[in-house]
Design an enzyme around this catalytic site. Structure first.
Site, PDB file in Angstrom:
ATOM      1  N   CYS A  69      -3.998  12.294  -3.177  1.00 59.50           N
ATOM      2  CA  CYS A  69      -3.061  12.236  -2.040  1.00 59.50           C
ATOM      3  C   CYS A  69      -1.889  11.301  -2.320  1.00 59.50           C
ATOM      4  CB  CYS A  69      -3.775  11.864  -0.743  1.00 59.50           C
ATOM      5  SG  CYS A  69      -4.472  10.210  -0.674  1.00 59.50           S
ATOM      6  N   TYR A  70      -2.087  10.306  -3.214  1.00 54.97           N
ATOM      7  CA  TYR A  70      -0.977   9.404  -3.542  1.00 54.97           C
ATOM      8  C   TYR A  70       0.079  10.082  -4.414  1.00 54.97           C
ATOM      9  CZ  TYR A  70      -3.487   5.857  -1.124  1.00 54.97           C
ATOM     10  OH  TYR A  70      -4.113   5.163  -0.127  1.00 54.97           O
ATOM     11  N   ASP A 123      -6.001   8.758  -6.902  1.00 52.00           N
ATOM     12  CA  ASP A 123      -6.354   9.629  -5.758  1.00 52.00           C
ATOM     13  C   ASP A 123      -5.218  10.633  -5.590  1.00 52.00           C
ATOM     14  OD1 ASP A 123      -6.647  10.804  -3.246  1.00 52.00           O
ATOM     15  OD2 ASP A 123      -7.277   8.953  -2.251  1.00 52.00           O
ATOM     16  N   ARG A 161      -2.995   1.305  -4.337  1.00 49.97           N
ATOM     17  CA  ARG A 161      -2.743  -0.129  -4.419  1.00 49.97           C
ATOM     18  C   ARG A 161      -3.103  -0.601  -5.812  1.00 49.97           C
ATOM     19  NH1 ARG A 161      -6.572  -2.505  -0.031  1.00 49.97           N
ATOM     20  NH2 ARG A 161      -7.469  -0.422  -0.017  1.00 49.97           N
ATOM     21  N   ASP A 179     -10.513  18.797   1.230  1.00 49.43           N
ATOM     22  CA  ASP A 179     -10.250  18.747   2.670  1.00 49.43           C
ATOM     23  C   ASP A 179      -8.788  19.109   2.872  1.00 49.43           C
ATOM     24  OD1 ASP A 179      -8.626  16.245   2.610  1.00 49.43           O
ATOM     25  OD2 ASP A 179     -10.522  15.355   1.982  1.00 49.43           O
ATOM     26  N   LYS A 231      -6.727  -0.200  -7.776  1.00 45.84           N
ATOM     27  CA  LYS A 231      -7.548   0.819  -7.118  1.00 45.84           C
ATOM     28  C   LYS A 231      -7.608   2.063  -8.008  1.00 45.84           C
ATOM     29  CE  LYS A 231      -8.635   0.341  -3.062  1.00 45.84           C
ATOM     30  NZ  LYS A 231      -9.866  -0.181  -2.449  1.00 45.84           N
ATOM     31  N   HIS A 268       0.854  -1.181   0.000  1.00 51.63           N
ATOM     32  CA  HIS A 268       0.000   0.000   0.000  1.00 51.63           C
ATOM     33  C   HIS A 268       0.899   1.243   0.000  1.00 51.63           C
ATOM     34  CE1 HIS A 268      -2.276   3.187   2.045  1.00 51.63           C
ATOM     35  NE2 HIS A 268      -3.378   2.579   1.635  1.00 51.63           N
ATOM     36  N   ASP A 288      -9.205  14.569  -3.784  1.00 52.74           N
ATOM     37  CA  ASP A 288      -8.865  13.211  -4.228  1.00 52.74           C
ATOM     38  C   ASP A 288      -9.019  13.049  -5.744  1.00 52.74           C
ATOM     39  OD1 ASP A 288      -9.649  10.606  -5.075  1.00 52.74           O
ATOM     40  OD2 ASP A 288     -10.518  10.041  -3.167  1.00 52.74           O
ATOM     41  N   HIS A 326      -6.147  16.293   1.791  1.00 51.69           N
ATOM     42  CA  HIS A 326      -5.825  16.228   0.367  1.00 51.69           C
ATOM     43  C   HIS A 326      -5.132  17.494  -0.122  1.00 51.69           C
ATOM     44  CE1 HIS A 326      -8.453  12.673   0.447  1.00 51.69           C
ATOM     45  NE2 HIS A 326      -7.649  12.270  -0.531  1.00 51.69           N
TER      46      HIS A 326
HETATM   47 ZN   LIG Z   1      -6.781  10.349  -0.821  1.00 51.67          ZN
END
Ligand SMILES: [Zn+2]
Length: 410
Positions: free
Chosen positions: A283-284, A281, A275, A343, A278, A232, A336, A346
């Site tokens: 934040c990754y 997003d 992952r 938020d 998935k 992850h 995201d 993020h």
């Molecule tokens: Zn995220």
């Protein structure tokens, strides 16, 4: 050097060919993926057909959103919320990336608030009067080091912090997140991060920790939360960063880790997934792409001749396009993916990832790669601590003048 819009990767004619091919076998996962590609694709197309201006990071509205957040935080800190030090860190670090100073009185408010979150027995809690926990401890220390004033440094009770870390240490080298809590790679990173930056680390505090983290690397190449768990992005960042701090990265199979993270960048969207299988997003952009500077540095010490001297090992342009086009909320803050709400979490990690993608290397081999207008440029971030490199240097310099406390487990 502002790129002309024609050079954008997402506007090239063959870009649609990067979409998922499900070989006529639709599954729940492939349908979700197609929905996201459709949504992201329509944003790219709308941009192509209607705007054609260089991409802009909307600094002013993001700054307003962050300042308002900080204000509310200091106004209503009595509120029960288990992640207040995190909010402090996400906001002050985001403002620091945007090169926006925090007014002195506001910074002082944050310091006083974090002091109230510190437990008498060491470590910081999610809010005043709660139990201390390693995650808010990491966030509080990072926020205080980002503020970087004498007042901020003095909040941290280093002797008690060291005692708190010892009290969470397990015989196998791992750490619990809090008393009676779970063990995972995040706690090892949080412990190594705060101990190293505040100079409370001792040789026996991290005895066995590096070996325990190495056991969390999966056959896939990434790192899971505990040995045997699926790889992850967040855990992989924590594991690799902790090993960089502990100077033991050679315990990992770095090439296999590199292969795993490189394949987490989405071919069509340009951002990263956390992952395998998935969805993208924002934040990754930090948790995954932020691994690249750590890997580059680690492979560099092994003198790998294949390493570039100008680029990280991911498509820095594609990720910036995803963040600038798909992750900015029109009312400020980042998110995201399209359709999700903004938020502070993020906002922090989208901006941190954007900064990683803009700056390669440092010192003599600094190489910038900016998508859109020149004003999009953010301050750089330290790849291990994720606060400004100048903030890390100042904190280390400050705490190095103090002795390492002499708590021992016995
Ligand atoms: Zn995220």
């Amino acid at each position: 050097m502002a790129d002309s819009v024609e050079q954008l990767r997402c506007l090239r004619n063959n870009h649609a060919a990067e979409q998922l091919q499900d070989d006529g076998m639709a599954t729940e996962t492939s349908m979700e993926q197609k929905r996201v590609e459709h949504c992201v694709g329509s944003i790219y197309n709308m941009y192509k057909n209607h705007y054609k201006q260089p991409l802009v990071l909307e600094r002013d509205i993001h700054t307003q959103y962050l300042r308002r957040g900080l204000q509310q935080l200091s106004d209503s800190y009595e509120c029960l919320d288990a992640s207040r030090p995190w909010l402090c860190y996400w906001i002050v670090h985001s403002l620091s990336l945007l090169n926006e100073p925090i007014p002195e009185s506001m910074a002082s408010h944050v310091c006083q608030f974090l002091a109230r979150c510190q437990d008498a027995k060491g470590g910081f809690a999610g809010g005043p009067g709660q139990h201390p926990h390693l995650a808010p401890t990491y966030a509080a220390v990072n926020a205080l080091c980002t503020i970087g004033t004498e007042e901020a440094f003095n909040v941290i009770n280093r002797e008690k912090l060291q005692e708190f870390l010892y009290s969470l240490k397990q015989p196998d080298g791992s750490f619990k997140m809090h008393h009676g809590g779970e063990v995972d790679v995040r706690s090892a990173y949080c412990a190594a991060s705060v101990a190293s930056i505040t100079n409370v680390s001792t040789p026996d505090l991290f005895d066995g920790t590096a070996e325990w983290i190495a056991r969390c690397q999966k056959w896939e190449g990434g790192i899971g939360g505990v040995p045997g768990m699926e790889a992850h992005g967040g855990y992989t960042f924590c594991g690799l960063s902790a090993l960089v701090i502990l100077n033991r990265v050679h315990l990992l199979d770095l090439k296999s880790l590199l292969r795993w993270v490189a394949f987490r960048q989405m071919r069509f969207e340009g951002g990263f997934q956390g992952r395998c299988n998935k969805l993208v997003d924002g934040c990754y952009s930090f948790w995954q792409a932020g691994l690249m500077p750590l890997l580059h540095r680690s492979l560099h010490t092994e003198s790998d001749p294949a390493l570039s001297l100008t680029n990280w090992m991911f498509d820095q342009q594609a990720m910036q396009e995803y963040l600038l086009l798909c992750c900015q909320s029109p009312t400020g803050g980042l998110l995201d993916k399209p359709g999700k709400s903004r938020d502070f979490y993020h906002t922090c990690y989208c901006l941190s990832g954007l900064s990683v993608a803009q700056h390669f290397g440092g010192g003599d081999i600094l190489h910038e790669m900016m998508v859109g207008v020149e004003e999009n440029k953010l301050n750089s971030t330290h790849p291990v601590y994720n606060i400004g490199p100048d903030k890390v240097a100042a904190a280390i310099l400050h705490f190095r003048q103090k002795e390492v406390p002499k708590t021992s487990r016995n």
